[in-house]
Design a protein around this motif. Structure first.
Motif, PDB file in Angstrom:
ATOM      1  N   TYR A 290      31.687  -9.519  40.943  1.00  0.00           N
ATOM      2  CA  TYR A 290      33.035 -10.033  40.665  1.00  0.00           C
ATOM      3  C   TYR A 290      33.109 -10.569  39.242  1.00  0.00           C
ATOM      4  O   TYR A 290      34.060 -10.287  38.491  1.00  0.00           O
ATOM      5  CB  TYR A 290      33.354 -11.134  41.681  1.00  0.00           C
TER       6      TYR A 290
ATOM      7  N   TYR B 185      42.276 -10.875  25.880  1.00  0.00           N
ATOM      8  CA  TYR B 185      42.236 -11.225  27.302  1.00  0.00           C
ATOM      9  C   TYR B 185      42.147 -12.739  27.498  1.00  0.00           C
ATOM     10  O   TYR B 185      41.366 -13.427  26.844  1.00  0.00           O
ATOM     11  CB  TYR B 185      41.028 -10.558  27.963  1.00  0.00           C
TER      12      TYR B 185
ATOM     13  N   ARG C 261      41.558 -14.951  33.763  1.00  0.00           N
ATOM     14  CA  ARG C 261      42.303 -15.093  35.016  1.00  0.00           C
ATOM     15  C   ARG C 261      41.588 -14.255  36.072  1.00  0.00           C
ATOM     16  O   ARG C 261      40.722 -13.446  35.751  1.00  0.00           O
ATOM     17  CB  ARG C 261      43.756 -14.643  34.865  1.00  0.00           C
ATOM     18  N   ARG C 262      41.972 -14.435  37.278  1.00  0.00           N
ATOM     19  CA  ARG C 262      41.302 -13.703  38.356  1.00  0.00           C
ATOM     20  C   ARG C 262      41.843 -12.277  38.430  1.00  0.00           C
ATOM     21  O   ARG C 262      43.057 -12.070  38.330  1.00  0.00           O
ATOM     22  CB  ARG C 262      41.521 -14.420  39.685  1.00  0.00           C
ATOM     23  N   PRO C 263      40.954 -11.297  38.606  1.00  0.00           N
ATOM     24  CA  PRO C 263      41.425  -9.908  38.737  1.00  0.00           C
ATOM     25  C   PRO C 263      42.146  -9.704  40.063  1.00  0.00           C
ATOM     26  O   PRO C 263      42.012 -10.513  40.991  1.00  0.00           O
ATOM     27  CB  PRO C 263      40.129  -9.101  38.677  1.00  0.00           C
ATOM     28  N   ALA C 264      42.894  -8.619  40.138  1.00  0.00           N
ATOM     29  CA  ALA C 264      43.617  -8.302  41.375  1.00  0.00           C
ATOM     30  C   ALA C 264      42.630  -8.174  42.537  1.00  0.00           C
ATOM     31  O   ALA C 264      41.642  -7.440  42.445  1.00  0.00           O
ATOM     32  CB  ALA C 264      44.406  -7.015  41.208  1.00  0.00           C
ATOM     33  N   LEU C 265      42.893  -8.892  43.608  1.00  0.00           N
ATOM     34  CA  LEU C 265      41.960  -8.934  44.735  1.00  0.00           C
ATOM     35  C   LEU C 265      41.738  -7.555  45.345  1.00  0.00           C
ATOM     36  O   LEU C 265      40.627  -7.224  45.757  1.00  0.00           O
ATOM     37  CB  LEU C 265      42.472  -9.908  45.798  1.00  0.00           C
ATOM     38  N   ILE C 266      42.788  -6.742  45.390  1.00  0.00           N
ATOM     39  CA  ILE C 266      42.657  -5.428  46.006  1.00  0.00           C
ATOM     40  C   ILE C 266      41.649  -4.561  45.253  1.00  0.00           C
ATOM     41  O   ILE C 266      40.878  -3.809  45.851  1.00  0.00           O
ATOM     42  CB  ILE C 266      44.035  -4.708  46.077  1.00  0.00           C
ATOM     43  N   ASN C 267      41.619  -4.696  43.920  1.00  0.00           N
ATOM     44  CA  ASN C 267      40.650  -3.929  43.131  1.00  0.00           C
ATOM     45  C   ASN C 267      39.226  -4.425  43.368  1.00  0.00           C
ATOM     46  O   ASN C 267      38.279  -3.643  43.391  1.00  0.00           O
ATOM     47  CB  ASN C 267      40.999  -4.026  41.644  1.00  0.00           C
TER      48      ASN C 267
ATOM     49  N   LYS D 143      38.069  -3.058  46.725  1.00  0.00           N
ATOM     50  CA  LYS D 143      37.713  -1.642  46.640  1.00  0.00           C
ATOM     51  C   LYS D 143      36.295  -1.438  46.124  1.00  0.00           C
ATOM     52  O   LYS D 143      35.617  -0.477  46.495  1.00  0.00           O
ATOM     53  CB  LYS D 143      38.698  -0.915  45.718  1.00  0.00           C
TER      54      LYS D 143
ATOM     55  N   LEU E 141      41.654   3.875  40.901  1.00  0.00           N
ATOM     56  CA  LEU E 141      42.718   3.543  39.957  1.00  0.00           C
ATOM     57  C   LEU E 141      42.939   4.669  38.957  1.00  0.00           C
ATOM     58  O   LEU E 141      43.962   4.724  38.286  1.00  0.00           O
ATOM     59  CB  LEU E 141      42.362   2.252  39.199  1.00  0.00           C
TER      60      LEU E 141
END
Length: 239
Positions: free
Chosen positions: A53, A67, A70-76, A79, A145
């Motif tokens: 992560y 950049y 921040r937290r990355p998209a949880l769905i990614n 996956k 993606l």
């Protein structure tokens, strides 16, 4: 003559009983050593997931100089979690089994230290092997993606895997060392109360506690205060 026969029979029975006691003792030791290795698996998975992560965010930061953390998209993240879950679990199980086979389970430090160093070696390799498989499955199922054909996905998986695994393993060992040290440190605290050396050791109960601890740690990193994750992120950037 009957007395001699009786004595011989009694001796054989006593010898057989002694062998059975020894066999039971060694079997109990094997059960406890296996239990120790199994109980560490959820913590090995948790640390592999956290490491992966954090590496995702580090990769994003490397790709974009503007950049903002921040937290990355949880769905990614979900996956790509197949690789660290499988790889981290297998690495910790193998490390624990080898360490306890070499050092036993009663040493205060040696089996745990060996587990850390073996995990440091096995985890980057196993996760590195699983990541191309993870990406391949995402490509084939259309969940990636990036849009690629099945042929391109297979070609990339086959030809890119050896170099990727080598690179991932070489660059990930320092992180894996601290991940393994964290898992073993938490596990050693739990083993003080529910460990394999306790009189009433129960593998399932200890496994349940380490699983809860692993989920809690992952939850803190992924959903807890951003400041905690920022400290970890800076540490990974410094490695």
């Amino acid at each position: 003559m009957e007395s001699l026969t009786s004595t011989t029979s009694s001796f054989r029975q006593s010898h057989a009983e002694r062998d059975q006691i020894e066999e039971n003792r060694f079997e109990d030791d094997r059960r406890r050593r296996r239990g120790m290795a199994v109980a560490l698996v959820p913590l090995g998975i948790a640390m592999a997931v956290i490491m992966h992560y954090t590496n995702i965010v580090v990769a994003i930061d490397d790709a974009d100089w503007q950049y903002v953390l921040r937290r990355p998209a949880l769905i990614n993240v979900i996956k790509l979690s197949f690789a660290p879950i499988i790889g981290g679990g297998v690495a910790m199980l193998v490390a624990g089994l080898i360490a306890t086979a070499m050092a036993g389970r009663e040493g205060r430090y040696l089996p745990l230290i060996l587990t850390v160093f073996l995990y440091m070696v096995f985890m980057p390799v196993s996760v590195g092997l699983m990541l191309p498989v993870n990406l391949f499955l995402l490509d084939v199922t259309g969940l990636s993606l990036v849009d690629v054909s099945v042929g391109e996905a297979i070609s990339s998986w086959i030809w890119g895997t050896p170099f990727f695994v080598l690179t991932y393993a070489m660059t990930g060992m320092k992180q894996a060392f601290w991940a393994g040290a964290g898992a073993v440190a938490i596990g050693s605290v739990i083993f003080q109360f529910l460990g394999p050396n306790s009189q009433n050791f129960n593998v399932n109960k200890t496994l349940a506690v380490t699983s809860i601890a692993g989920l809690f740690i992952v939850g803190i990193i992924m959903f807890g205060p951003l400041g905690i994750f920022e400290m970890l992120f800076k540490q990974f950037r410094a490695i």
